[in-house]
Motif scaffolding. Structure first.
Motif, PDB file in Angstrom:
ATOM      1  N   ARG A 125       0.688  -1.550  -0.201  1.00  7.60           N
ATOM      2  CA  ARG A 125       0.085  -0.159   0.069  1.00  7.60           C
ATOM      3  C   ARG A 125       1.019   1.299  -0.258  1.00  7.60           C
ATOM      4  O   ARG A 125       2.196   1.138   0.119  1.00  7.60           O
ATOM      5  CB  ARG A 125      -1.244   0.556   1.361  1.00  7.60           C
ATOM      6  CG  ARG A 125      -1.573  -0.835   1.219  1.00  7.60           C
ATOM      7  CD  ARG A 125      -2.228  -0.856   2.651  1.00  7.60           C
ATOM      8  NE  ARG A 125      -1.779  -1.012   3.347  1.00  7.60           N
ATOM      9  CZ  ARG A 125      -2.172  -1.435   5.079  1.00  7.60           C
ATOM     10  NH1 ARG A 125      -3.255  -0.574   5.395  1.00  7.60           N
ATOM     11  NH2 ARG A 125      -1.141  -1.474   5.716  1.00  7.60           N
ATOM     12  N   ASP A 126       0.081   2.606  -0.714  1.00  6.56           N
ATOM     13  CA  ASP A 126       1.230   3.317   0.002  1.00  6.56           C
ATOM     14  C   ASP A 126       1.359   4.059   0.947  1.00  6.56           C
ATOM     15  O   ASP A 126       0.636   3.595   1.833  1.00  6.56           O
ATOM     16  CB  ASP A 126       0.253   4.908  -0.428  1.00  6.56           C
ATOM     17  CG  ASP A 126       0.122   5.305  -1.993  1.00  6.56           C
ATOM     18  OD1 ASP A 126       0.455   4.429  -2.651  1.00  6.56           O
ATOM     19  OD2 ASP A 126      -1.132   6.048  -1.650  1.00  6.56           O
ATOM     20  N   PRO A 127       2.865   3.852   0.983  1.00  4.38           N
ATOM     21  CA  PRO A 127       3.595   4.486   2.562  1.00  4.38           C
ATOM     22  C   PRO A 127       3.500   5.289   3.445  1.00  4.38           C
ATOM     23  O   PRO A 127       2.307   5.810   2.842  1.00  4.38           O
ATOM     24  CB  PRO A 127       5.629   5.196   1.500  1.00  4.38           C
ATOM     25  CG  PRO A 127       5.389   5.206   0.882  1.00  4.38           C
ATOM     26  CD  PRO A 127       3.948   4.847   0.080  1.00  4.38           C
ATOM     27  N   GLU A 128       3.874   4.908   4.721  1.00  6.28           N
ATOM     28  CA  GLU A 128       3.006   6.266   5.207  1.00  6.28           C
ATOM     29  C   GLU A 128       4.154   7.822   5.561  1.00  6.28           C
ATOM     30  O   GLU A 128       4.654   8.395   5.566  1.00  6.28           O
ATOM     31  CB  GLU A 128       3.263   5.970   6.502  1.00  6.28           C
ATOM     32  CG  GLU A 128       1.773   5.134   7.090  1.00  6.28           C
ATOM     33  CD  GLU A 128       1.493   4.202   8.075  1.00  6.28           C
ATOM     34  OE1 GLU A 128       1.162   4.494   8.868  1.00  6.28           O
ATOM     35  OE2 GLU A 128       3.034   3.558   8.317  1.00  6.28           O
ATOM     36  N   VAL A 160       7.870   8.658   3.493  1.00  6.15           N
ATOM     37  CA  VAL A 160       8.574   8.057   1.860  1.00  6.15           C
ATOM     38  C   VAL A 160      10.420   9.075   2.438  1.00  6.15           C
ATOM     39  O   VAL A 160       9.639  10.569   2.653  1.00  6.15           O
ATOM     40  CB  VAL A 160       8.676   8.639   1.039  1.00  6.15           C
ATOM     41  CG1 VAL A 160       9.494   9.551   0.340  1.00  6.15           C
ATOM     42  CG2 VAL A 160       7.207   9.125   0.525  1.00  6.15           C
ATOM     43  N   GLY A 191       3.354  13.810  -0.073  1.00  8.11           N
ATOM     44  CA  GLY A 191       3.696  12.609  -0.856  1.00  8.11           C
ATOM     45  C   GLY A 191       5.272  13.252  -2.384  1.00  8.11           C
ATOM     46  O   GLY A 191       5.550  14.791  -1.934  1.00  8.11           O
ATOM     47  N   GLU A 217       4.735   8.910 -11.894  1.00  7.33           N
ATOM     48  CA  GLU A 217       4.514   9.107 -11.289  1.00  7.33           C
ATOM     49  C   GLU A 217       3.930   9.420  -9.612  1.00  7.33           C
ATOM     50  O   GLU A 217       5.303  10.295  -9.361  1.00  7.33           O
ATOM     51  CB  GLU A 217       5.202   7.481 -10.538  1.00  7.33           C
ATOM     52  CG  GLU A 217       4.671   6.484  -9.417  1.00  7.33           C
ATOM     53  CD  GLU A 217       5.187   5.464  -9.061  1.00  7.33           C
ATOM     54  OE1 GLU A 217       5.112   5.162  -7.813  1.00  7.33           O
ATOM     55  OE2 GLU A 217       6.555   5.132  -9.546  1.00  7.33           O
ATOM     56  N   GLU A 218       3.076   9.356  -9.652  1.00  8.08           N
ATOM     57  CA  GLU A 218       2.936  10.089  -7.616  1.00  8.08           C
ATOM     58  C   GLU A 218       3.219   8.808  -6.278  1.00  8.08           C
ATOM     59  O   GLU A 218       2.438   7.955  -6.810  1.00  8.08           O
ATOM     60  CB  GLU A 218       1.939  10.333  -8.002  1.00  8.08           C
ATOM     61  CG  GLU A 218       1.468  11.792  -8.313  1.00  8.08           C
ATOM     62  CD  GLU A 218      -0.565  12.870  -8.587  1.00  8.08           C
ATOM     63  OE1 GLU A 218      -0.539  12.417  -7.357  1.00  8.08           O
ATOM     64  OE2 GLU A 218       0.138  13.819  -9.014  1.00  8.08           O
ATOM     65  N   LEU A 219       3.674   9.042  -5.665  1.00 11.79           N
ATOM     66  CA  LEU A 219       3.374   8.387  -4.667  1.00 11.79           C
ATOM     67  C   LEU A 219       3.198   9.072  -3.187  1.00 11.79           C
ATOM     68  O   LEU A 219       4.043   9.903  -2.642  1.00 11.79           O
ATOM     69  CB  LEU A 219       4.594   8.063  -4.551  1.00 11.79           C
ATOM     70  CG  LEU A 219       5.210   6.940  -3.195  1.00 11.79           C
ATOM     71  CD1 LEU A 219       4.488   5.547  -3.713  1.00 11.79           C
ATOM     72  CD2 LEU A 219       6.827   6.238  -3.088  1.00 11.79           C
ATOM     73  N   ARG A 220       2.287   9.118  -2.711  1.00  8.38           N
ATOM     74  CA  ARG A 220       1.813   9.946  -1.630  1.00  8.38           C
ATOM     75  C   ARG A 220       2.129   8.898  -0.135  1.00  8.38           C
ATOM     76  O   ARG A 220       1.939   7.854   0.014  1.00  8.38           O
ATOM     77  CB  ARG A 220       0.074   9.221  -1.553  1.00  8.38           C
ATOM     78  CG  ARG A 220      -0.301  11.072  -3.225  1.00  8.38           C
ATOM     79  CD  ARG A 220      -1.542  10.564  -3.261  1.00  8.38           C
ATOM     80  NE  ARG A 220      -2.321  11.040  -2.333  1.00  8.38           N
ATOM     81  CZ  ARG A 220      -2.039  13.427  -2.184  1.00  8.38           C
ATOM     82  NH1 ARG A 220      -2.273  12.967  -3.250  1.00  8.38           N
ATOM     83  NH2 ARG A 220      -3.236  13.897  -1.602  1.00  8.38           N
ATOM     84  N   ALA A 221       1.956  10.166   0.881  1.00  9.20           N
ATOM     85  CA  ALA A 221       2.686   9.693   2.376  1.00  9.20           C
ATOM     86  C   ALA A 221       2.210  10.493   3.355  1.00  9.20           C
ATOM     87  O   ALA A 221       1.547  11.826   2.739  1.00  9.20           O
ATOM     88  CB  ALA A 221       4.313   9.819   2.159  1.00  9.20           C
TER      89      ALA A 221
END
Length: 482
Positions: free
Chosen positions: A2-5, A7, A188, A194-198
């Motif tokens: 899952r998306d990380p908490e 980054v 994020g 790419e988008e990586l939310r956190a």
């Protein structure tokens, strides 16, 4: 996953410390490394692993040290918090962030023990920070007494092992191109398209020393020609991204960590095989001259731990940005083999001063005059003692304040050096927990920084081993908060 908490951007010592601390709290952590796997490790990979910490002497250090039969013949002076703070204050001319300095100093011992508990191994720096006495006793000096085993490569290998054990996901070839925001908060990162939310982003991607344009802009004209000692990937991209969303600049953007660096080796930038073996830190035992054959700095102003990081700039300012470290047979025998006997080294060696000058390509008359005036001015009433600031001075201009010994015994050796840049002192402004501050002195929600990205601790100069320590302490604090 899952998306990380959390980054973490940047896979050097500070970034991994942040990742470990967050993962220990049960956070889902992704660490993004710009470099491919074969070039990973950031600037930390290129270090010797020297780690400056508060301690009460050898008995206090034993619990984190690998066994060594020399311990029974070793004297390690205690290094107090007051001494550490005084060293930081002194070498930076009082320009450093005092709260940040106090946090690093006060957390240094616990950070080393924390990493040791996670698996990092440490040893005393016998070859670099001790002198062996005639009775076989090793006497340590200079405040920074220990390093991790196997230097920078060993440091990063263990960090990777710890991260894998703690469940941190590491992605290589992942250059972050921007920060995602919602309102005032960072939510994020962007990696290409790419988008990586956190919930939190920790920037640990270093300074801007590998960005020649920024070096010239912020450090001054000429700095574009400095040799990059460490990773070529620290180009300030994430500093720029943070500034774009309102982060404040922190620290001294006009100075950096720069050292005497081998000028003759063909591959003297970002050399992963030799890492820091192109350093040339033996100058307190000899003299340093420019192409005019003239001395231009005080080689004995202090232990090299407190001068080496500012003398690169002084060399850069000399004609051709080149100088020569000169030793006679006696002083040459005292140099560290790690630096001065590395494969492929090309010193100039001669049996007379005149011959040495011609081989160096410096002004012969000027060089011979420099050496003779230096030799004649030495205060021989004081004994030579490299374990203390012995006061054995040469009263020429510039003065040599300590460890003055005549250049008089053939063969003579000269080592060409230039300016090697390690990292920049300016970066983002943050608090002692690594929270990045905006221009109104308010923390930006979701954004933290540590390591060389966080400006404020150093200015103009630097004490050996403080950089890795700062990355450990503030990285750990940022990870505990993220």
């Amino acid at each position: 996953m899952r998306d990380p908490e959390v980054v973490v951007v940047g896979g050097g010592n500070a970034g991994y410390c942040a990742a470990h601390a967050a993962a220990e709290r049960g956070r889902r952590v992704v660490l993004l490394e710009k470099a491919p796997r074969a070039d990973a490790g950031g600037n930390s990979y290129y270090t010797l692993g020297s780690t400056r910490m508060v301690h009460d002497g050898l008995d206090d250090l034993i619990e984190v040290l690998e066994p060594d039969e020399r311990h029974a013949r070793t004297e390690v002076p205690p290094y107090s918090a007051a001494e550490f703070l005084d060293d930081l204050e002194r070498v930076t001319g009082g320009r450093g962030d005092k709260e940040l300095a106090e946090a690093v100093v006060e957390g240094s011992r616990d950070a080393v023990r924390w990493l040791h508990g996670l698996g990092l191994r440490f040893q005393l720096m016998y070859d670099r920070q001790a002198h062996e006495q005639p009775d076989g006793t090793f006497v340590f000096w200079g405040g920074s007494h220990l390093s991790n085993v196997d230097g920078g490569p060993g440091l990063m290998a263990v960090h990777e092992q710890i991260a894998a054990r703690l469940g941190v996901e590491v992605r290589y070839d992942s250059a972050v191109t921007g920060l995602l925001t919602e309102g005032d908060a960072v939510v994020g990162v962007r990696i290409g398209t790419e988008e990586l939310r956190a919930e939190s982003v920790v920037i640990a991607s270093g300074g801007f020393q590998a960005n020649a344009q920024w070096r010239q802009q912020y450090l001054g004209d000429g700095w574009q020609h400095a040799k990059v000692r460490g990773t070529p990937y620290n180009t300030g991209d994430l500093i720029s991204a943070a500034l774009e969303i309102g982060a404040d600049r922190g620290g001294d953007w006009s100075t950096c960590h720069s050292v005497p660096w081998d000028a003759s080796y063909p591959e003297n930038e970002s050399n992963r095989a030799l890492t820091n073996r192109l350093s040339r830190y033996g100058y307190p035992l000899g003299i340093v001259v420019n192409r005019r054959g003239q001395r231009f700095l005080d080689e004995g102003a202090d232990f090299r731990n407190y001068t080496y990081a500012k003398y690169g700039k002084v060399i850069l300012d000399q004609p051709g940005s080149v100088a020569f470290q000169v030793f006679d047979a006696t002083s040459r025998a005292m140099l560290a083999a790690y630096e001065y006997e590395m494969p492929g080294i090309n010193p100039v060696v001669a049996d007379s001063l005149e011959e040495l000058a011609r081989a160096m390509g410096v002004d012969v008359d000027g060089f011979v005059r420099t050496v003779r005036e230096f030799n004649a001015s030495i205060d021989t009433s004081r004994p030579f003692d490299p374990t203390i600031k012995d006061g054995r001075c040469a009263s020429v201009q510039p003065v040599k304040s300590n460890w003055a010994a005549a250049i008089e015994t053939a063969p003579y050796s000269a080592y060409p050096v230039t300016c090697g840049i390690s990292f920049t002192f300016g970066g983002l402004r943050g608090d002692v927990d690594g929270r990045v501050l905006d221009r109104s002195d308010v923390p930006i929600p979701g954004l933290l920084a540590c390591g060389e990205t966080l400006g404020g601790l150093f200015s103009g100069n630097y004490p050996t081993g403080a950089g890795l320590t700062a990355g450990m302490v503030i990285g750990r604090r940022a990870g505990a908060l993220a």
